[in-house]
Design a protein around this motif. Structure first.
Motif, PDB file in Angstrom:
ATOM      1  N   TYR A  42       0.756   5.101   2.877  1.00 32.63           N
ATOM      2  CA  TYR A  42       1.408   4.374   1.698  1.00 32.63           C
ATOM      3  C   TYR A  42       0.954   5.005   0.200  1.00 32.63           C
ATOM      4  CZ  TYR A  42       3.608   0.482   4.418  1.00 32.63           C
ATOM      5  OH  TYR A  42       4.597  -0.184   5.261  1.00 32.63           O
ATOM      6  N   GLN A  46       4.050   6.117  -2.233  1.00 32.70           N
ATOM      7  CA  GLN A  46       4.061   5.557  -3.700  1.00 32.70           C
ATOM      8  C   GLN A  46       4.124   6.598  -4.752  1.00 32.70           C
ATOM      9  OE1 GLN A  46       5.147   2.305  -4.422  1.00 32.70           O
ATOM     10  NE2 GLN A  46       4.939   2.970  -6.688  1.00 32.70           N
ATOM     11  N   VAL A  88       3.011  -0.801  -3.649  1.00 32.34           N
ATOM     12  CA  VAL A  88       4.259  -0.271  -3.055  1.00 32.34           C
ATOM     13  C   VAL A  88       5.367  -1.001  -3.845  1.00 32.34           C
ATOM     14  CG1 VAL A  88       5.900  -0.069  -1.129  1.00 32.34           C
ATOM     15  CG2 VAL A  88       3.424   0.466  -0.668  1.00 32.34           C
TER      16      VAL A  88
END
Length: 161
Positions: A42, A46, A88
């Motif tokens: 993640y 991002q 995020v």
């Protein structure tokens, strides 16, 4: 066969993600999970979104509980986890089936266009869609968003005007 832009995904926040609104943009679709060994990706996703968003890249996360029950949460829990732990801010779909008999139409399209081996076999498969709506390439979970090979593929579609 359908076109990439024919699909809509229920959004994690309840607002549908209409892929037709992404025409002309490069898109990265990733099936995600919060309790997976690959979950730290993640952070790289991002970073990609932050770096290339102004150049027309859209990252779309699609949480799925299809592999090892690694996405047990509901939409609120998933959203809080992603924001709190990885910051995020890219669009996230609601939890969806990406494999098996209840596979959502977008992932059926990805499999049809990418071939048998492109079907996700774990979390964090990555699908790069060109500005023309075609599946350009895909990567398995083990390819990090930070890898040189992946970065090159992203830059190729982002710079393809």
């Amino acid at each position: 066969m359908s076109d990439f832009y024919d699909f809509a995904l229920p959004g994690l926040d309840g607002v549908p993600i209409e892929l037709s609104k992404l025409k002309g943009k490069a898109v990265l679709v990733v099936n995600t999970a919060s309790k997976c060994g690959f979950t730290p990706q993640y952070e790289g996703l991002q970073a990609l979104w932050a770096r290339h968003r102004a150049n027309g890249l859209v990252v779309v996360g699609v949480p799925s509980d299809d592999f090892g029950h690694q996405e047990p949460g509901d939409s609120v829990q998933i959203g809080q986890f992603c924001a709190r732990n990885y910051g995020v801010s890219f669009p996230m779909a609601a939890k969806s089936d990406v494999t098996g008999p209840h596979t959502i139409p977008l992932f059926r399209w990805l499999a049809a266009n990418g071939g048998f081996l492109s079907r996700p076999r774990w979390n964090f498969y990555k699908y790069i869609i060109g500005r023309d709506g075609s599946l350009r390439t895909w990567f398995t979970s083990i390819t990090s968003p930070d890898s040189e090979r992946f970065q090159t593929a992203i830059e190729r579609v982002v710079l393809d005007h």
